[in-house]
Motif scaffolding. Structure first.
Motif, PDB file in Angstrom:
ATOM      1  N   GLN A 427      11.982  60.191  -0.138  1.00  0.00           N
ATOM      2  CA  GLN A 427      12.831  59.235   0.695  1.00  0.00           C
ATOM      3  C   GLN A 427      12.092  58.762   2.098  1.00  0.00           C
ATOM      4  OE1 GLN A 427      16.198  58.760   0.232  1.00  0.00           O
ATOM      5  NE2 GLN A 427      15.800  59.920  -1.745  1.00  0.00           N
ATOM      6  N   ASN A 428      12.533  57.635   2.698  1.00  0.00           N
ATOM      7  CA  ASN A 428      12.161  57.104   3.872  1.00  0.00           C
ATOM      8  C   ASN A 428      12.298  57.923   4.962  1.00  0.00           C
ATOM      9  OD1 ASN A 428      12.133  55.413   6.496  1.00  0.00           O
ATOM     10  ND2 ASN A 428      11.410  53.802   5.142  1.00  0.00           N
ATOM     11  N   VAL A 429      11.390  58.302   5.723  1.00  0.00           N
ATOM     12  CA  VAL A 429      11.109  59.521   6.596  1.00  0.00           C
ATOM     13  C   VAL A 429      12.037  58.923   7.764  1.00  0.00           C
ATOM     14  CG1 VAL A 429       9.248  58.885   8.039  1.00  0.00           C
ATOM     15  CG2 VAL A 429       9.952  61.044   7.860  1.00  0.00           C
ATOM     16  N   HIS A 430      12.334  57.837   8.206  1.00  0.00           N
ATOM     17  CA  HIS A 430      13.002  57.254   9.310  1.00  0.00           C
ATOM     18  C   HIS A 430      14.629  57.185   8.818  1.00  0.00           C
ATOM     19  CE1 HIS A 430       9.232  56.763  11.239  1.00  0.00           C
ATOM     20  NE2 HIS A 430       8.699  55.767  10.714  1.00  0.00           N
ATOM     21  N   LYS A 431      14.663  56.543   7.793  1.00  0.00           N
ATOM     22  CA  LYS A 431      16.197  56.285   7.269  1.00  0.00           C
ATOM     23  C   LYS A 431      16.935  57.591   7.050  1.00  0.00           C
ATOM     24  CE  LYS A 431      15.201  51.699   5.464  1.00  0.00           C
ATOM     25  NZ  LYS A 431      15.545  50.956   4.075  1.00  0.00           N
ATOM     26  N   LEU A 432      15.996  58.907   6.655  1.00  0.00           N
ATOM     27  CA  LEU A 432      16.755  59.775   6.495  1.00  0.00           C
ATOM     28  C   LEU A 432      17.258  60.708   7.825  1.00  0.00           C
ATOM     29  CD1 LEU A 432      17.307  62.141   4.067  1.00  0.00           C
ATOM     30  CD2 LEU A 432      14.922  63.242   4.783  1.00  0.00           C
ATOM     31  N   LEU A 433      16.533  60.418   8.879  1.00  0.00           N
ATOM     32  CA  LEU A 433      16.801  61.348   9.917  1.00  0.00           C
ATOM     33  C   LEU A 433      17.556  60.162  10.925  1.00  0.00           C
ATOM     34  CD1 LEU A 433      13.611  63.442  10.345  1.00  0.00           C
ATOM     35  CD2 LEU A 433      15.875  63.880   9.216  1.00  0.00           C
ATOM     36  N   ILE A 434      17.502  59.089  10.959  1.00  0.00           N
ATOM     37  CA  ILE A 434      17.905  58.047  12.171  1.00  0.00           C
ATOM     38  C   ILE A 434      19.272  57.338  11.632  1.00  0.00           C
ATOM     39  CG2 ILE A 434      17.316  56.230  13.286  1.00  0.00           C
ATOM     40  CD1 ILE A 434      14.431  57.101  12.939  1.00  0.00           C
ATOM     41  N   GLU A 435      20.125  57.224  12.674  1.00  0.00           N
ATOM     42  CA  GLU A 435      21.270  56.021  12.518  1.00  0.00           C
ATOM     43  C   GLU A 435      21.206  55.092  13.289  1.00  0.00           C
ATOM     44  OE1 GLU A 435      24.593  58.859  12.916  1.00  0.00           O
ATOM     45  OE2 GLU A 435      24.342  60.120  11.339  1.00  0.00           O
ATOM     46  N   GLY A 436      21.663  53.945  12.980  1.00  0.00           N
ATOM     47  CA  GLY A 436      22.055  52.956  14.012  1.00  0.00           C
ATOM     48  C   GLY A 436      20.841  51.784  14.201  1.00  0.00           C
ATOM     49  N   ASP A 437      20.511  51.462  15.531  1.00  0.00           N
ATOM     50  CA  ASP A 437      19.816  50.535  15.728  1.00  0.00           C
ATOM     51  C   ASP A 437      18.394  51.095  15.888  1.00  0.00           C
ATOM     52  OD1 ASP A 437      21.698  48.833  15.535  1.00  0.00           O
ATOM     53  OD2 ASP A 437      22.109  48.862  18.000  1.00  0.00           O
ATOM     54  N   GLU A 438      18.201  52.360  16.079  1.00  0.00           N
ATOM     55  CA  GLU A 438      16.845  52.943  16.241  1.00  0.00           C
ATOM     56  C   GLU A 438      15.777  52.842  15.008  1.00  0.00           C
ATOM     57  OE1 GLU A 438      17.360  57.131  17.837  1.00  0.00           O
ATOM     58  OE2 GLU A 438      18.598  56.584  19.406  1.00  0.00           O
ATOM     59  N   LEU A 439      16.311  52.329  13.945  1.00  0.00           N
ATOM     60  CA  LEU A 439      15.328  52.192  12.868  1.00  0.00           C
ATOM     61  C   LEU A 439      14.193  51.286  13.239  1.00  0.00           C
ATOM     62  CD1 LEU A 439      17.591  52.257   9.885  1.00  0.00           C
ATOM     63  CD2 LEU A 439      15.739  53.674  10.248  1.00  0.00           C
ATOM     64  N   ASP A 440      14.413  50.067  14.188  1.00  0.00           N
ATOM     65  CA  ASP A 440      13.461  49.173  14.418  1.00  0.00           C
ATOM     66  C   ASP A 440      12.301  49.802  15.246  1.00  0.00           C
ATOM     67  OD1 ASP A 440      14.672  47.171  13.050  1.00  0.00           O
ATOM     68  OD2 ASP A 440      15.798  46.603  15.113  1.00  0.00           O
ATOM     69  N   ASP A 441      12.864  50.822  16.048  1.00  0.00           N
ATOM     70  CA  ASP A 441      11.692  51.531  16.947  1.00  0.00           C
ATOM     71  C   ASP A 441      11.030  52.612  16.134  1.00  0.00           C
ATOM     72  OD1 ASP A 441      12.716  50.301  19.050  1.00  0.00           O
ATOM     73  OD2 ASP A 441      14.239  52.053  19.726  1.00  0.00           O
ATOM     74  N   GLU A 458      10.125  61.759  23.200  1.00  0.00           N
ATOM     75  CA  GLU A 458      11.285  62.331  22.874  1.00  0.00           C
ATOM     76  C   GLU A 458      12.403  61.354  22.115  1.00  0.00           C
ATOM     77  OE1 GLU A 458      12.984  64.228  26.074  1.00  0.00           O
ATOM     78  OE2 GLU A 458      11.242  65.317  26.626  1.00  0.00           O
ATOM     79  N   VAL A 459      12.889  61.951  21.144  1.00  0.00           N
ATOM     80  CA  VAL A 459      13.692  61.036  20.278  1.00  0.00           C
ATOM     81  C   VAL A 459      14.927  61.844  19.926  1.00  0.00           C
ATOM     82  CG1 VAL A 459      11.946  59.566  19.430  1.00  0.00           C
ATOM     83  CG2 VAL A 459      12.604  61.717  18.194  1.00  0.00           C
ATOM     84  N   VAL A 460      15.964  61.054  19.093  1.00  0.00           N
ATOM     85  CA  VAL A 460      17.418  61.526  18.830  1.00  0.00           C
ATOM     86  C   VAL A 460      17.058  61.371  17.288  1.00  0.00           C
ATOM     87  CG1 VAL A 460      19.788  60.983  18.689  1.00  0.00           C
ATOM     88  CG2 VAL A 460      18.429  60.984  20.856  1.00  0.00           C
ATOM     89  N   ARG A 461      17.377  62.472  16.581  1.00  0.00           N
ATOM     90  CA  ARG A 461      17.450  62.689  15.306  1.00  0.00           C
ATOM     91  C   ARG A 461      18.743  63.251  14.559  1.00  0.00           C
ATOM     92  NH1 ARG A 461      14.337  59.369  15.896  1.00  0.00           N
ATOM     93  NH2 ARG A 461      12.164  59.049  14.923  1.00  0.00           N
ATOM     94  N   PHE A 462      19.124  62.939  13.500  1.00  0.00           N
ATOM     95  CA  PHE A 462      20.549  63.623  12.996  1.00  0.00           C
ATOM     96  C   PHE A 462      20.182  64.428  11.698  1.00  0.00           C
ATOM     97  CE2 PHE A 462      21.436  59.789  15.301  1.00  0.00           C
ATOM     98  CZ  PHE A 462      22.580  60.042  15.940  1.00  0.00           C
ATOM     99  N   THR A 463      20.951  65.592  11.604  1.00  0.00           N
ATOM    100  CA  THR A 463      20.901  66.444  10.381  1.00  0.00           C
ATOM    101  C   THR A 463      21.540  65.896   9.266  1.00  0.00           C
ATOM    102  OG1 THR A 463      22.873  67.657  11.209  1.00  0.00           O
ATOM    103  CG2 THR A 463      20.600  68.370  11.981  1.00  0.00           C
ATOM    104  N   ASN A 464      21.508  66.568   8.069  1.00  0.00           N
ATOM    105  CA  ASN A 464      22.166  65.875   7.039  1.00  0.00           C
ATOM    106  C   ASN A 464      23.920  66.237   7.201  1.00  0.00           C
ATOM    107  OD1 ASN A 464      22.479  68.850   7.194  1.00  0.00           O
ATOM    108  ND2 ASN A 464      22.371  69.029   4.720  1.00  0.00           N
TER     109      ASN A 464
END
Length: 724
Positions: A427-441, A458-464
């Motif tokens: 899986q894409n390491v960013h798309k798996l853990l990120i939601e919304g507009d932070e994908l560009d960063d 320091e970043v924000v990530r999301f669980t499953n």
């Protein structure tokens, strides 16, 4: 007597005649009369004839010497000279095939009648010697000027009389510089080589060998010199020094020696063994490593061929490989080698063929690769250890490729985010853990990491399950042979820590508000105290007590202003002291004592932030200083203050016609209470007070700015007892 005179006259070595002032030839000797012994036609005039006329005819015939003789005779007869001499060539005749020279001498004779003795002398032999000498001098001059070797003519004490062009070129000096500077200019007599040369020359008067001269640039020159002592025509000792610069030859020899040493050093510094073999496999050249690493002696190496170093089961392979090198031009082989130090070792050999006039050879190197096997085993072991470390790490970790696909995750990753290895890998390491507009960063993070940079943020990530986590993320590139092949990322869960930080920040804000309120209440309480003292002053009939109450009020005012500044500022531990100083100077209670407008205060300050533990003592010291100043009638109406800083040194200067520094001088051993307070306050900040009464009164307060911590009190026991 006349016979003796005639005999002497005839015995003269040349033709002679006596001539009167009018030119009459009065008498001649036999050589003159003979004619054949006369060496010049000007001596052929016969007795009774006129010698002036004889010379005049020669002048008319083009003989310049005859004219010179006439002038010479006239000069003698006129009393201008007593004698005259002239050397001149004789006309060529058959009797004199070689060029002849004669010398004419005319001498004034004593007697009743003015007369002169004219005497012709053959000087041909002398002129031959002179010509030979001149030719010798010319040859010497040409040799001196055109010699490729430097030539110096000097005295034993070091004076240089002459130097040829070659000497000037070699030494870098002009001829005049060498003559003026002498030997000390070009040679250090204390140099060991020159001292040795001097001793040899003193013993033998001759020296041939090396000397050390000094070039004008200061560089030492090694010269091959020949030095000989001789006496000149005046009998004075002279030294003839011939030399040539052999520094270049020395440098060439040194360079060759250096190159030899360098070549040996290079060969011996080659990693592993170095060897040159002939077609018979004999060792022609080798480095020290063969003896040091393999433990063979020099005799063993040179008395045997290369098969000595290999076990018998390797001989056929070695012979085949060497034959290949001579036929093809190169070879390489891995073989066991017998080491006298460490038993059987494994070496990798490389060899190339080369040709010289002496035949064909192969040159090569051998590298001990025995440890490579152990290294490979160690690499496998390390890989297993790193894999275990990755899997068992308490921190969530993931490895991903340049296209951001997850290659590997550990158990902590699953525990943190809830994704299993089956869910995450690929899986894409960013798309798996990120939601919304932070994908560009996140994509920018990948670009930085795969350009070779480490990234931490320091970043924000999301669980499953969609739970939001505060994460400290570190992304590190994995580099292999200079290329970033992959990257791994470490996730540290900061969610609980962030909550704790927010709670602490809230508590800290409450404490800051409380501290500001404390400063505000202290300031208000001090203002109440100052107001009570004002009321007391209004009721106080005693002027002395009123002055003391004013001093107390000014001290309270100074402290209150500091708390007011702290209450109004963002910092709880420091104040803007230049603003504070302006405030207390503009609102001094002492001004009310004297009426407004009596004192004009000017201030020149710089922005200055002081720690509270320095600002309070310094502000109180200034206040006490003004108390002392206003304790007496002012001398004038102007007072200026200048606040400046030199690195960490703070200086406050008071000057003006209103300042009277005598008020601050001690009266014997006694010290007024305000002065004592100033001393105490300055001691707390390690400051000093100085006076200057040259052109106008000046008072200077100085201290070093420091970040003073803890209590602001620094009273000594002696100072405390004075205040009690």
């Amino acid at each position: 007597m006349n016979k003796i005179k005639d005999a002497v006259f005839d015995a003269l070595p040349g033709a002679a005649a006596i001539v009167y002032e009018d030119g009459e030839i009065a008498e001649t000797n036999k050589k003159w009369e003979n004619g054949k012994d006369v060496f010049h036609q000007l001596g052929l005039a016969q007795p009774g004839s006129n010698y002036f006329e004889h010379c005049q005819r020669a002048v008319e015939a083009g003989d310049d010497y005859a004219l010179k003789i006439i002038f010479g005779l006239r000069g003698i007869f006129d009393g201008e000279k007593e004698s005259f001499e002239l050397t001149m060539p004789c006309p060529e005749e058959e009797s004199r095939p070689k060029k002849s020279w004669c010398k004419l001498s005319i001498t004034l004779l004593e007697g009743d009648k003015p007369s002169v003795l004219i005497f012709f002398e053959d000087v041909s032999k002398n002129m031959s010697v002179v010509r030979a000498l001149r030719e010798s001098e010319e040859r010497y001059t040409q040799q001196f000027k055109n010699s490729m070797s430097g030539i110096l003519i000097s005295s034993p004490d070091g004076e240089i009389f002459d130097a040829n062009p070659a000497a000037c070129k070699i030494l870098g000096y002009s001829r005049s510089e060498l003559k003026e500077g002498g030997r000390p200019l070009i040679m250090d007599p204390a140099h060991p080589t020159n001292k040795k040369a001097q001793k040899i020359r003193e013993k033998k008067s001759v020296y041939e060998g090396e000397k050390i001269y000094i070039h004008k640039s200061g560089k030492e020159l090694t010269v091959e010199a020949s030095s000989v002592l001789y006496k000149n025509e005046d009998g004075k000792l002279r030294s003839l020094n011939t030399f040539k610069d052999v520094s270049g030859q020395r440098e060439t020899l040194k360079q060759l020696e250096h190159e030899k040493i360098f070549t040996e050093a290079v060969i011996n510094s080659i990693p592993g063994t170095f060897y040159v073999l002939d077609s018979e496999m004999n060792m022609v050249r080798y480095n020290d490593a063969i003896m040091e690493d393999l433990g063979y002696t020099k005799n063993e190496i040179e008395e045997n061929n290369a098969l000595l170093f290999f076990p018998e089961d390797e001989h056929e392979k070695i012979v085949r490989s060497i034959k290949e090198a001579f036929e093809v031009g190169s070879t390489h082989i891995v073989s066991k080698v017998i080491s006298m130090n460490n038993g059987i070792r494994v070496y990798h050999f490389l060899a190339n063929r080369f040709k010289t006039d002496e035949g064909e050879f192969i040159v090569g190197t051998g590298t001990d690769v025995t440890d490579l096997v152990e290294i490979e085993k160690e690499k496998d072991k390390n890989y297993d250890m790193l894999s275990q470390l990755f899997e068992s790490s308490p921190l969530a970790m993931a490895m991903f490729s340049p296209d951001d696909k997850i290659l590997k995750i550990n158990n902590s990753f699953t525990e943190l985010y809830g994704y299993t290895k089956l869910d995450a890998v690929g899986q894409n390491v960013h798309k798996l853990l990120i939601e919304g507009d932070e994908l560009d960063d996140a994509e920018e993070i990948s670009e930085n990491v795969f350009s070779g940079q480490t990234y931490t943020e320091e970043v924000v990530r999301f669980t499953n399950t969609g739970k939001k986590l505060s994460i400290l993320m570190s992304a590190i590139p994995i580099v292999h042979e200079g290329k970033v092949e992959a990257a791994y990322v470490i996730y540290v869960d900061l969610t609980d820590q962030k909550k704790l930080e927010n709670d602490l920040q809230k508590s800290l804000g409450e404490k800051e508000i409380l501290l500001q309120e404390v400063h505000h209440r202290v300031k208000n309480n001090l203002a109440v105290m100052a107001g009570l003292i004002d009321l007391q002053i209004m009721e106080e009939p005693d002027p002395k007590v009123e002055v003391k109450l004013n001093e107390i009020r000014s001290r309270i005012f100074s402290i209150a202003k500091i708390h007011e500044n702290l209450y109004n500022s963002e910092s709880m531990v420091s104040i803007q002291f230049d603003e504070y100083l302006k405030t207390i100077m503009e609102a001094l209670p002492q001004k009310g004592l004297l009426g407004s407008g009596e004192l004009e205060v000017t201030m020149d300050t710089i922005p200055l932030i002081l720690n509270l533990n320095q600002a309070v003592p310094f502000g109180l010291a200034v206040n006490e200083l003004m108390n002392i100043l206003f304790s007496k009638d002012l001398k004038g109406e102007n007072l200026s203050l200048k606040l400046k800083r030199d690195e960490e040194r703070i200086t406050l200067i008071f000057e003006g016609d209103a300042l009277d520094v005598s008020l601050f001088e001690r009266n014997g051993n006694t010290e007024s209470f305000p002065s004592l307070l100033i001393s105490i306050f300055l001691s707390q900040i390690k400051g000093s007070m100085k006076f200057d009464q040259n052109e106008k009164d000046r008072l200077i307060l100085e201290f070093e700015q420091m970040d003073v911590k803890g209590s602001s009190s620094s009273l000594t026991s002696e100072q405390s007892s004075l205040l009690n």
